[in-house]
Design a protein around this motif. Sequence first.
Motif, PDB file in Angstrom:
ATOM      1  N   VAL A  78      19.053   9.361  23.304  1.00  6.72           N
ATOM      2  CA  VAL A  78      18.647   8.259  22.348  1.00  6.72           C
ATOM      3  C   VAL A  78      17.322   8.833  21.793  1.00  6.72           C
ATOM      4  O   VAL A  78      17.052   7.997  21.181  1.00  6.72           O
ATOM      5  CB  VAL A  78      18.474   7.552  23.601  1.00  6.72           C
ATOM      6  N   GLU A  79      16.247   9.333  22.470  1.00  7.36           N
ATOM      7  CA  GLU A  79      15.334   9.219  21.500  1.00  7.36           C
ATOM      8  C   GLU A  79      15.421  11.645  21.325  1.00  7.36           C
ATOM      9  O   GLU A  79      15.358  12.555  22.419  1.00  7.36           O
ATOM     10  CB  GLU A  79      14.030   9.565  21.868  1.00  7.36           C
ATOM     11  N   GLU A  80      14.767  11.574  20.246  1.00 11.94           N
ATOM     12  CA  GLU A  80      14.397  13.258  19.964  1.00 11.94           C
ATOM     13  C   GLU A  80      13.294  13.031  18.894  1.00 11.94           C
ATOM     14  O   GLU A  80      13.039  13.743  18.259  1.00 11.94           O
ATOM     15  CB  GLU A  80      15.962  14.128  20.057  1.00 11.94           C
ATOM     16  N   ALA A  81      12.348  14.634  19.857  1.00 13.26           N
ATOM     17  CA  ALA A  81      11.588  15.576  18.335  1.00 13.26           C
ATOM     18  C   ALA A  81      11.998  16.202  18.081  1.00 13.26           C
ATOM     19  O   ALA A  81      13.154  16.644  18.504  1.00 13.26           O
ATOM     20  CB  ALA A  81      10.182  15.778  19.087  1.00 13.26           C
TER      21      ALA A  81
ATOM     22  N   LEU B 284      12.719  15.639  24.546  1.00 16.60           N
ATOM     23  CA  LEU B 284      14.119  14.446  24.008  1.00 16.60           C
ATOM     24  C   LEU B 284      14.455  14.172  25.733  1.00 16.60           C
ATOM     25  O   LEU B 284      14.223  14.141  26.672  1.00 16.60           O
ATOM     26  CB  LEU B 284      15.717  15.300  23.246  1.00 16.60           C
TER      27      LEU B 284
ATOM     28  N   ASP C  81      20.619   9.895  28.338  1.00 14.12           N
ATOM     29  CA  ASP C  81      21.300   8.443  28.737  1.00 14.12           C
ATOM     30  C   ASP C  81      21.918   9.782  29.827  1.00 14.12           C
ATOM     31  O   ASP C  81      22.587  10.447  29.995  1.00 14.12           O
ATOM     32  CB  ASP C  81      21.215   7.267  28.168  1.00 14.12           C
TER      33      ASP C  81
ATOM     34  N   VAL D  24       7.772  11.190  22.360  1.00 17.67           N
ATOM     35  CA  VAL D  24       8.590  10.883  22.491  1.00 17.67           C
ATOM     36  C   VAL D  24       8.891  10.219  23.535  1.00 17.67           C
ATOM     37  O   VAL D  24       8.501   9.701  24.156  1.00 17.67           O
ATOM     38  CB  VAL D  24      10.208  11.711  23.385  1.00 17.67           C
ATOM     39  N   THR D  25       8.833   7.988  23.251  1.00 20.00           N
ATOM     40  CA  THR D  25       9.513   7.352  24.193  1.00 20.00           C
ATOM     41  C   THR D  25      10.521   6.771  24.180  1.00 20.00           C
ATOM     42  O   THR D  25      11.411   6.513  23.132  1.00 20.00           O
ATOM     43  CB  THR D  25       8.506   6.182  23.511  1.00 20.00           C
ATOM     44  N   ALA D  26      10.829   6.816  25.249  1.00 19.53           N
ATOM     45  CA  ALA D  26      11.977   5.700  25.825  1.00 19.53           C
ATOM     46  C   ALA D  26      11.902   4.550  27.112  1.00 19.53           C
ATOM     47  O   ALA D  26      11.451   5.012  28.034  1.00 19.53           O
ATOM     48  CB  ALA D  26      13.351   6.942  25.820  1.00 19.53           C
TER      49      ALA D  26
ATOM     50  N   GLU E 186       4.566  15.476  18.456  1.00 21.17           N
ATOM     51  CA  GLU E 186       5.076  14.026  18.432  1.00 21.17           C
ATOM     52  C   GLU E 186       5.578  14.174  19.848  1.00 21.17           C
ATOM     53  O   GLU E 186       4.661  14.464  20.982  1.00 21.17           O
ATOM     54  CB  GLU E 186       6.279  14.848  18.622  1.00 21.17           C
TER      55      GLU E 186
ATOM     56  N   GLN F 100       9.020   2.759  31.223  1.00 24.65           N
ATOM     57  CA  GLN F 100       8.988   3.892  29.530  1.00 24.65           C
ATOM     58  C   GLN F 100       8.457   5.039  30.442  1.00 24.65           C
ATOM     59  O   GLN F 100       7.337   5.305  30.906  1.00 24.65           O
ATOM     60  CB  GLN F 100       8.187   3.102  28.593  1.00 24.65           C
TER      61      GLN F 100
ATOM     62  N   THR G  40       7.429   8.784  28.519  1.00 29.35           N
ATOM     63  CA  THR G  40       6.827   8.981  27.101  1.00 29.35           C
ATOM     64  C   THR G  40       6.733  10.777  27.479  1.00 29.35           C
ATOM     65  O   THR G  40       5.958  11.069  28.601  1.00 29.35           O
ATOM     66  CB  THR G  40       5.516   8.720  26.920  1.00 29.35           C
TER      67      THR G  40
END
Length: 257
Positions: free
Chosen positions: A220-223, A211, A214, A230-232, A228, A2, A4
Amino acid sequence: MQVTLVQLAATLDSAANRAQVEARLSDLDGSGLVVLPEATMHDFGPADHDLAAVAEPLDGPFVDLIAREARRLGSTIVAGMFERTDDLPYNTLVVVGPDGGLAATYRKIHLYDSFGYRESERLRAGAIEPVVVPVEDLSVGLMTCYDLRFPELARALVDRGADALVVPAAWVAGEHKAEHWRTLLRARAIENTVWVAAAGQGGSRYTGRSLVVDPWGTIVEEAAGGDELVTAQVAVDAVRASRDVNPSLANRRMSTP
């Protein structure tokens, strides 16, 4: 693993910034890698703000805080600071391991002398020494903000084994800037078949939009622009899979001089 990304807006008060970092990290749990933006220790401020006067040594209060938080979380933390020297400071990323030890430093190679700004008048450039650090089962290459515009640095990190690029930034807002940020991050992922995790400063001055991309270039994730997280989940298997299908690195015929 993970990852963050902690998007925040630093101020010109170093003590307040440390308190903000401590508060933002207080509720985190389970991340192998935590990334804070460039200049988290102290914002750049106006062009006449003396960064040498506020720069800290690597055993100063900012790195001490990051070390305590890394031990508490059991995580590796990457964070941006201004590192004191006997002249102009460095724009430095510190990497602190879960044991609280300083695992690596990266001093920004490409200073932001662009878009009407001259970072080189306030900071010194680091040596041309690409830095890759192991974090759990990943090899992580370090870049800072303006470095993103230089694909040769990303490729040098990948040639040293990086399967993820981490990019702390204070990407100044303005015309075209958000489009450049997102496009360049995706391009570095696509052309190198690696993960890219970019933590930007937010607020009114900077673009934000932290962000994770991949190895296929998909965000895959973006603020957005505020404070904020962002976790992936980032896995080395995705790098191997993308390179099996798209072996562009193996197909190279040109080398850098």
